[in-house]
Design an enzyme around this catalytic site. Structure first.
Site, PDB file in Angstrom:
ATOM      1  N   TYR A  72       0.829  -1.205   0.000  1.00 34.97           N
ATOM      2  CA  TYR A  72       0.000   0.000   0.000  1.00 34.97           C
ATOM      3  C   TYR A  72       0.859   1.249   0.000  1.00 34.97           C
ATOM      4  CZ  TYR A  72      -3.919   3.084   0.685  1.00 34.97           C
ATOM      5  OH  TYR A  72      -4.849   4.066   0.502  1.00 34.97           O
ATOM      6  N   PHE A 124      -6.063  21.252 -25.295  1.00 34.84           N
ATOM      7  CA  PHE A 124      -6.371  19.827 -25.376  1.00 34.84           C
ATOM      8  C   PHE A 124      -7.643  19.606 -24.570  1.00 34.84           C
ATOM      9  CE2 PHE A 124      -6.336  15.372 -24.177  1.00 34.84           C
ATOM     10  CZ  PHE A 124      -6.227  14.798 -25.440  1.00 34.84           C
ATOM     11  N   THR A 125      -8.466  18.654 -25.014  1.00 32.01           N
ATOM     12  CA  THR A 125      -9.817  18.489 -24.461  1.00 32.01           C
ATOM     13  C   THR A 125      -9.844  18.403 -22.930  1.00 32.01           C
ATOM     14  OG1 THR A 125      -9.563  16.129 -24.888  1.00 32.01           O
ATOM     15  CG2 THR A 125     -10.757  17.412 -26.535  1.00 32.01           C
ATOM     16  N   ASP A 215       2.712  19.864 -20.940  1.00 28.97           N
ATOM     17  CA  ASP A 215       1.945  18.645 -21.159  1.00 28.97           C
ATOM     18  C   ASP A 215       2.911  17.739 -21.907  1.00 28.97           C
ATOM     19  OD1 ASP A 215       0.440  16.545 -22.053  1.00 28.97           O
ATOM     20  OD2 ASP A 215      -1.308  17.756 -22.583  1.00 28.97           O
ATOM     21  N   LYS A 258       0.698   7.228 -23.536  1.00 26.41           N
ATOM     22  CA  LYS A 258       1.267   7.611 -24.830  1.00 26.41           C
ATOM     23  C   LYS A 258       2.767   7.294 -24.800  1.00 26.41           C
ATOM     24  CE  LYS A 258      -2.880   9.581 -24.833  1.00 26.41           C
ATOM     25  NZ  LYS A 258      -3.093  10.946 -24.474  1.00 26.41           N
ATOM     26  N   ARG A 382     -11.753  15.102 -34.817  1.00 24.32           N
ATOM     27  CA  ARG A 382     -11.123  16.193 -34.079  1.00 24.32           C
ATOM     28  C   ARG A 382     -11.527  17.481 -34.790  1.00 24.32           C
ATOM     29  NH1 ARG A 382     -11.026  14.758 -29.395  1.00 24.32           N
ATOM     30  NH2 ARG A 382      -9.303  13.664 -28.472  1.00 24.32           N
ATOM     31  N   PHE A 449     -17.694  14.766 -27.256  1.00 19.25           N
ATOM     32  CA  PHE A 449     -17.289  13.865 -28.345  1.00 19.25           C
ATOM     33  C   PHE A 449     -17.273  12.402 -27.930  1.00 19.25           C
ATOM     34  CE2 PHE A 449     -13.004  13.238 -26.694  1.00 19.25           C
ATOM     35  CZ  PHE A 449     -12.847  14.368 -25.905  1.00 19.25           C
TER      36      PHE A 449
HETATM   37  C1  LIG Z   1      -4.070  11.819 -23.978  1.00 22.61           C
HETATM   38  C2  LIG Z   1      -3.668  13.203 -23.694  1.00 22.61           C
HETATM   39  C3  LIG Z   1      -3.962  13.798 -22.469  1.00 22.61           C
HETATM   40  C4  LIG Z   1      -4.818  13.146 -21.391  1.00 22.61           C
HETATM   41  O1  LIG Z   1      -4.270  11.965 -20.921  1.00 22.61           O
HETATM   42  P1  LIG Z   1      -5.172  10.722 -20.460  1.00 22.61           P
HETATM   43  O2  LIG Z   1      -4.175   9.698 -20.053  1.00 22.61           O
HETATM   44  O3  LIG Z   1      -5.997  10.315 -21.632  1.00 22.61           O
HETATM   45  O4  LIG Z   1      -6.007  11.172 -19.330  1.00 22.61           O
HETATM   46  C5  LIG Z   1      -3.515  15.096 -22.261  1.00 22.61           C
HETATM   47  N1  LIG Z   1      -2.821  15.755 -23.204  1.00 22.61           N
HETATM   48  C6  LIG Z   1      -2.518  15.207 -24.387  1.00 22.61           C
HETATM   49  C7  LIG Z   1      -1.726  15.991 -25.380  1.00 22.61           C
HETATM   50  C8  LIG Z   1      -2.935  13.923 -24.681  1.00 22.61           C
HETATM   51  O5  LIG Z   1      -2.638  13.397 -25.867  1.00 22.61           O
END
Ligand SMILES: *Cc1c(COP(=O)(O)O)cnc(C)c1O
Length: 458
Positions: A72, A124-125, A215, A258, A382, A449
């Site tokens: 933990y 970004f979304t 980011d 990613k 997109r 979306f």
């Molecule tokens: C995917 C992504 C995010 C968000 O990450 P999640 O792991 O999907 O929550 C933020 N910024 C960018 C540029 C992304 O491609």
């Protein structure tokens, strides 16, 4: 003739994929409300919805999964992840989160006060949604060229320093908690930011006491472009460039799904001790203890190992080459795509592809639906749907870019799969004038979306 390097890996495990008929796809798409997000993955032949969490892990990572220390608190896998992030990213503090948006949530909560402004090189979304949820106004400070799908620039994700300066003059540095710089810029088509630009952003922000938060989700892809396109970096290693790049930030949010080559995970980094203390208090509420942040020990181990593998030149060279291979096939057939080709996907320009449709008939959403019908290839909108609505006026945001993203998962598909994708796009392009637009029949309030539904105007 371009040279596309063969896969720098061999296949040890295989996963069969579904072959469907057109009749089946008509039914599946209707059930999914013409939204590719609502299809089941076993209804898709080649799944280019996203490169998020769809990575094939290596034998080294899978071996690490068996070494999970599911304590933990104080798991040895956390220690390994912390060491690895410090070594390759250079930040002092790391807080694991279940994925990127978990880190965005923490960062937005600890830094933003209502009435603040958060500038970024295109939105970004999820990132913008968290900023707005905490009372900030997002301000786009990317160079104008990024909004034009046809201008070929080496670093189309760059921050426009003058736009940033103007915002600081207008609202005052004290109302800008941090500048969010995405490396690379997903919604601009995976466009990179140059080292020179990052240096300038850092310099301007430092002069005003504003933090720079990256980011970093696609930071290895950005590093590759710096190596390729900035003369001073041609002979430097990916790891070396990455470390320098991160040196121009005070911290970062990361989606491990990613560029860390895992199926789940993320983290928040910072150098500031005080900021770390506040994030460490908050993570307990939303994710878990600061030494696991919603992840199993085995997942942290896989992420640490993924970071090590991600800085291998042959891996990233092949990844970017796969994008170029698909883009070159489409361009050769005259299909409009975003230029230049970025680091994780090829973007069809749906405005130009379906130039008989107005934006309010959702050209990109329509094209994504049609591509699935045609071939079983799943892609993502997109454009106007992803951009959502203006919180104040209630009207659609109408982005200049109306795109369909063909996202290449890491280490999953071969060049032969990409041939199938290219052919489907070409067949569709030949009968594009027969394609009718759509109307939205269900719309959720946030991040519409993901779950909105559509009907064809046919
Ligand atoms: C995917 C992504 C995010 C968000 O990450 P999640 O792991 O999907 O929550 C933020 N910024 C960018 C540029 C992304 O491609």
């Amino acid at each position: 003739m371009h040279h596309y390097p063969a896969e720098p890996y061999k296949i040890k495990v295989v996963e069969p994929i579904a072959v469907t008929t057109r009749e089946q796809r008509v039914q599946y798409l209707a059930e999914a409300g013409n939204n590719t997000f609502l299809l089941r993955s076993d209804q898709c032949y080649i799944d280019l919805l996203t490169d998020s969490g769809t990575t094939a892990m290596s034998d080294y990572q899978w071996a690490g999964m068996m070494m999970g220390d599911e304590a933990y608190a104080g798991s040895r896998n956390f220690i390994h992840l912390q060491e690895t992030v410090r070594k390759y990213y250079g930040f002092r503090h790391i807080i694991p989160t279940h994925q990127g948006r978990g880190a965005e949530n923490l960062l937005s909560r600890i830094c933003i006060k209502p009435g603040d402004y958060v500038p970024g090189n295109m939105y970004f979304t999820t990132t913008r949604a968290h900023q707005e949820l905490n009372g900030a106004t997002f301000v786009d400070i990317i160079i104008d060229e990024a909004h034009d799908s046809q201008i070929d620039l080496p670093f189309k994700g760059n921050v426009d320093i003058q736009k940033l300066q103007r915002l600081i003059d207008e609202v005052g540095a004290e109302r800008i908690p941090y500048v969010c710089v995405a490396v690379t810029v997903n919604l601009a088509g995976g466009q990179p930011v140059s080292m020179e630009n990052l240096r300038e952003v850092k310099k301007l922000c430092s002069a005003h006491g504003i933090k720079v938060m990256f980011d970093a989700t696609r930071c290895v892809e950005n590093t590759y472009f710096i190596k390729e396109r900035e003369a001073a970096y041609h002979d430097r290693s990916i790891a070396d460039i990455l470390l320098e790049m991160m040196g121009y930030a005070d911290g970062c949010t990361m989606s491990g799904k990613k560029d860390c080559l895992v199926n789940i995970g993320g983290f928040l980094c910072m150098n500031d001790d005080d900021l770390y203390q506040r994030a460490a208090e908050l993570v307990v509420l939303f994710e878990g203890m600061p030494s696991y942040g919603g992840l199993a020990g085995r997942d942290m181990e896989a992420m640490a190992r993924g970071i090590e593998e991600s800085v291998d030149y042959h891996y990233i060279h092949h990844r970017i080459s796969q994008c170029r291979y698909l883009a070159d096939a489409l361009a050769a057939a005259g299909i409009p795509i975003v230029r230049p080709v970025g680091g994780h996907a090829v973007f069809l320009d749906a405005r130009a592809f379906l130039d008989h449709l107005p934006q309010d008939e959702f050209p990109a959403q329509t094209l994504a639906a049609q591509l699935y019908l045609e071939s079983g290839v799943r892609s993502m909108e997109r454009g106007i749907v992803s951009a959502g609505r203006d919180a104040r006026t209630g009207d659609h945001h109408r982005p200049k870019l109306e795109l369909v993203r063909l996202t290449i998962p890491r280490r999953v598909y071969t060049y032969a799969h990409l041939d199938v994708v290219a052919q489907a796009c070409i067949d569709l392009y030949q009968r594009r004038h027969e394609i009718k637009g759509m109307k939205m029949v269900y719309e959720p309030k946030l991040l519409r979306f993901f779950t909105s539904r559509f009907e064809s105007l046919d």
